[in-house]
Scaffold this motif. Structure first.
Motif, short mmCIF file in Angstrom:
data_model
loop_
_atom_site.label_atom_id
_atom_site.label_comp_id
_atom_site.label_asym_id
_atom_site.label_seq_id
_atom_site.Cartn_x
_atom_site.Cartn_y
_atom_site.Cartn_z
N SER A 128 -56.96 -35.98 27.14
CA SER A 128 -58.32 -36.46 27.35
C SER A 128 -58.75 -37.51 26.32
O SER A 128 -59.33 -38.53 26.68
N PRO A 129 -58.46 -37.32 25.01
CA PRO A 129 -58.85 -38.35 24.03
C PRO A 129 -58.15 -39.70 24.25
O PRO A 129 -58.61 -40.72 23.74
N LEU A 130 -57.05 -39.71 25.00
CA LEU A 130 -56.35 -40.96 25.29
C LEU A 130 -56.89 -41.62 26.56
O LEU A 130 -56.37 -42.64 27.00
N GLY A 131 -57.93 -41.02 27.14
CA GLY A 131 -58.56 -41.62 28.31
C GLY A 131 -58.01 -41.18 29.64
O GLY A 131 -58.20 -41.86 30.66
N TYR A 132 -57.35 -40.01 29.67
CA TYR A 132 -56.75 -39.53 30.91
C TYR A 132 -57.53 -38.35 31.49
O TYR A 132 -58.03 -37.49 30.76
N GLN A 133 -57.59 -38.33 32.82
CA GLN A 133 -58.01 -37.14 33.54
C GLN A 133 -56.75 -36.40 33.98
O GLN A 133 -55.80 -37.02 34.44
N VAL A 134 -56.77 -35.08 33.83
CA VAL A 134 -55.59 -34.28 34.15
C VAL A 134 -55.98 -33.18 35.13
O VAL A 134 -56.92 -32.42 34.88
N ASP A 135 -55.25 -33.09 36.22
CA ASP A 135 -55.49 -32.04 37.22
C ASP A 135 -54.80 -30.77 36.75
O ASP A 135 -53.70 -30.43 37.20
N ILE A 136 -55.47 -30.06 35.86
CA ILE A 136 -54.90 -28.84 35.31
C ILE A 136 -56.02 -27.91 34.91
O ILE A 136 -57.10 -28.37 34.52
N ARG A 137 -55.79 -26.62 35.02
CA ARG A 137 -56.80 -25.64 34.62
C ARG A 137 -56.09 -24.34 34.25
O ARG A 137 -54.96 -24.10 34.67
N PRO A 138 -56.77 -23.50 33.46
CA PRO A 138 -56.15 -22.24 33.03
C PRO A 138 -56.30 -21.14 34.06
O PRO A 138 -57.29 -21.06 34.78
N GLN A 139 -55.29 -20.27 34.11
CA GLN A 139 -55.32 -19.09 34.97
C GLN A 139 -54.88 -17.90 34.14
O GLN A 139 -53.78 -17.88 33.60
N LYS A 140 -55.74 -16.91 34.04
CA LYS A 140 -55.43 -15.71 33.26
C LYS A 140 -54.50 -14.80 34.04
O LYS A 140 -54.68 -14.59 35.24
N SER A 176 -38.42 -37.24 41.73
CA SER A 176 -39.26 -37.28 42.93
C SER A 176 -38.89 -36.21 43.96
O SER A 176 -39.70 -35.89 44.83
N CYS A 177 -37.67 -35.67 43.89
CA CYS A 177 -37.32 -34.61 44.85
C CYS A 177 -37.99 -33.29 44.49
O CYS A 177 -37.99 -32.35 45.29
N TYR A 178 -38.54 -33.21 43.28
CA TYR A 178 -39.12 -31.96 42.80
C TYR A 178 -40.65 -31.99 42.66
O TYR A 178 -41.30 -30.94 42.65
N THR A 179 -41.22 -33.15 42.50
CA THR A 179 -42.64 -33.22 42.20
C THR A 179 -43.24 -34.53 42.71
O THR A 179 -42.53 -35.53 42.86
N LYS A 180 -44.52 -34.51 42.99
CA LYS A 180 -45.23 -35.74 43.34
C LYS A 180 -45.24 -36.69 42.13
O LYS A 180 -45.00 -36.26 41.00
N PRO A 181 -45.55 -37.95 42.34
CA PRO A 181 -45.67 -38.87 41.19
C PRO A 181 -46.69 -38.37 40.17
O PRO A 181 -47.69 -37.72 40.53
N MET A 182 -46.42 -38.64 38.91
CA MET A 182 -47.32 -38.18 37.85
C MET A 182 -48.75 -38.69 38.05
O MET A 182 -49.72 -38.05 37.63
N THR A 183 -48.89 -39.86 38.71
CA THR A 183 -50.23 -40.41 38.92
C THR A 183 -51.08 -39.54 39.85
O THR A 183 -52.28 -39.72 39.93
N GLU A 184 -50.44 -38.61 40.56
CA GLU A 184 -51.21 -37.67 41.39
C GLU A 184 -51.92 -36.63 40.52
O GLU A 184 -52.89 -36.01 40.97
N TYR A 185 -51.44 -36.43 39.29
CA TYR A 185 -51.98 -35.38 38.43
C TYR A 185 -52.61 -35.92 37.14
O TYR A 185 -53.49 -35.27 36.58
N ILE A 186 -52.13 -37.07 36.68
CA ILE A 186 -52.64 -37.65 35.44
C ILE A 186 -53.10 -39.06 35.75
O ILE A 186 -52.31 -39.92 36.13
N LYS A 187 -54.42 -39.32 35.56
CA LYS A 187 -54.99 -40.61 35.91
C LYS A 187 -55.89 -41.11 34.78
O LYS A 187 -56.54 -40.33 34.09
N LYS A 188 -55.91 -42.42 34.62
CA LYS A 188 -56.81 -43.03 33.66
C LYS A 188 -58.25 -42.89 34.14
O LYS A 188 -58.55 -43.08 35.34
N ARG A 189 -59.15 -42.56 33.23
CA ARG A 189 -60.57 -42.52 33.59
C ARG A 189 -61.08 -43.93 33.80
O ARG A 189 -60.71 -44.86 33.07
N LEU A 190 -61.93 -44.08 34.79
CA LEU A 190 -62.50 -45.39 35.10
C LEU A 190 -63.57 -45.76 34.10
O LEU A 190 -64.25 -44.91 33.54
#
Length: 371
Positions: free
Chosen positions: A206-218, A357-371
């Motif tokens: 986040s301090p580098l200006g990225y949004q990350v599609d991630i959250r904690p699960q207990k 790419s056979c295992y995961t979507k592109p990283m840009t689907e999960y990590i994006k620069k904030r506008l």
């Protein structure tokens, strides 16, 4: 010798640290050890009967399970850490027939499934005496992994390879040619940085200006210390959130919960204990006898994404910055293999960059620069 720093000493981070080429890299692992999912986990390595529709996830899980024999050889994992014990699946008879057909089809590409047998109730109880007489599907493939023991073993192995460990919370700063890492007592620089901190990835990027599609699960699970002859018992996948995992020396684990709204709370709860005991107890011949044994609770924090799929690779628009997260409840199956793949990428085992790419979507689907 280049420096590689890994923030996050869980199942990906420590596997990565062990597979990195120590003739090329000076390796440091930084982890606060708070809430680490792997250190609280134990689970079943048997992904072949999953009905998840995500084909990339299944390919990763299938290859992750197939990777375990190499992992056992490379790190001399004994049966207190990993045991290829086989798997029982307890479902209604019609569902078992469908799963048996699925297993037969998938065995063509995944011979690690092993033998496939539909068992009667009495046969089920003979194989796993804790259970009631219920029909089940048995596959001889699959196994059980104690995440806590795995991490302890790999940390000791890494220390023998002169890997440095720092037990502090870290933050990162981008520079022109290096990455800077700040902790309470250290200010470090590295050429290559790997972020394997589970749900902590959000705070790191986040301090580098990225949004990350991630959250904690207990996640909470129960561990019982018994005198039962558990060493030869298979693991059992029960309906609901219940897995029954017999380990060596009489240890039996039940769980685990998937709590999406608990955030970073690591407090064991009576509600989770009752949920697991009630749900799994319905499958046991004598639940009171097991529940009378000394019990402890393990609590950890998994990372999950909006599509419940993991991601890993190079962070978009950055150089020598790698990230991996979002493993969810499949982390014990997929985590070691992801660590190995990232190590191969950094070690430059292949002439061209490894394609994930056979295992995961592109990283840009999960990590994006904030506008």
């Amino acid at each position: 010798m280049k420096k590689v720093m890994i923030i996050g000493g869980g199942i990906i981070g420590l596997t990565l640290a062990n597979y990195l080429d120590k003739t090329k890299f000076d390796v440091t692992v930084i982890d606060s050890l708070i809430g680490q999912a792997t250190s609280a986990s134990a689970g079943i390595i048997s992904p072949w009967l999953s009905k998840r529709r995500n084909k990339k996830w299944y390919q990763l899980a299938q290859d992750g399970a197939a990777f375990f024999p190499k992992l056992v050889r490379d790190f001399a994992l004994d049966e207190s850490i990993y045991a290829p014990c086989g798997t029982l699946v307890v479902r209604p008879e019609k569902a078992l027939q469908e799963l048996a057909e699925l297993a037969e089809n998938r065995r063509k590409e995944a011979p690690g499934i092993g033998e496939i047998d539909l068992l009667t109730g009495s046969q089920t109880k003979e194989v796993l005496p804790l259970l009631k007489e219920m029909p089940s599907l048995r596959i001889t493939g699959g196994g059980r992994l104690d995440g806590q023991a795995y991490l302890a073993h790999l940390k000791a192995n890494a220390q023998q390879q002169q890997v440095t460990f720092i037990e502090e919370k870290a933050e990162i700063v981008r520079t022109d040619n290096h990455w800077q890492i700040k902790t309470k007592d250290h200010f470090l620089e590295t050429e290559i940085l790997c972020l394997t901190a589970g749900p902590g990835l959000l705070d790191l990027l986040s301090p580098l200006g990225y949004q990350v599609d991630i959250r904690p699960q207990k996640g909470q699970l129960l561990s019982f210390a018994t005198n039962l002859p558990t060493n030869s018992w298979p693991v059992a996948m029960l309906e609901g959130e219940g897995d029954l995992i017999p380990f060596s020396n009489g240890q039996i684990l039940l769980g685990a919960t998937h709590e999406n709204d608990a955030g970073w709370d690591l407090t064991p709860t009576e509600a989770a204990q009752q949920q697991l005991m009630t749900g799994i107890g319905a499958f046991l011949e004598d639940p009171e006898a097991l529940f009378a044994a000394p019990m402890t609770m393990r609590v950890g924090t998994r990372a999950y994404t909006s599509d419940f799929a993991p991601f890993f690779g190079e962070v978009p628009d950055e150089t020598n910055l790698f990230a991996a997260s979002g493993l969810g409840s499949s982390g014990l199956t997929t985590g070691p293999y992801i660590g190995y793949l990232l190590a191969n990428r950094i070690n430059e085992v292949h002439a061209q960059p490894t394609d994930f790419s056979c295992y995961t979507k592109p990283m840009t689907e999960y990590i994006k620069k904030r506008l």
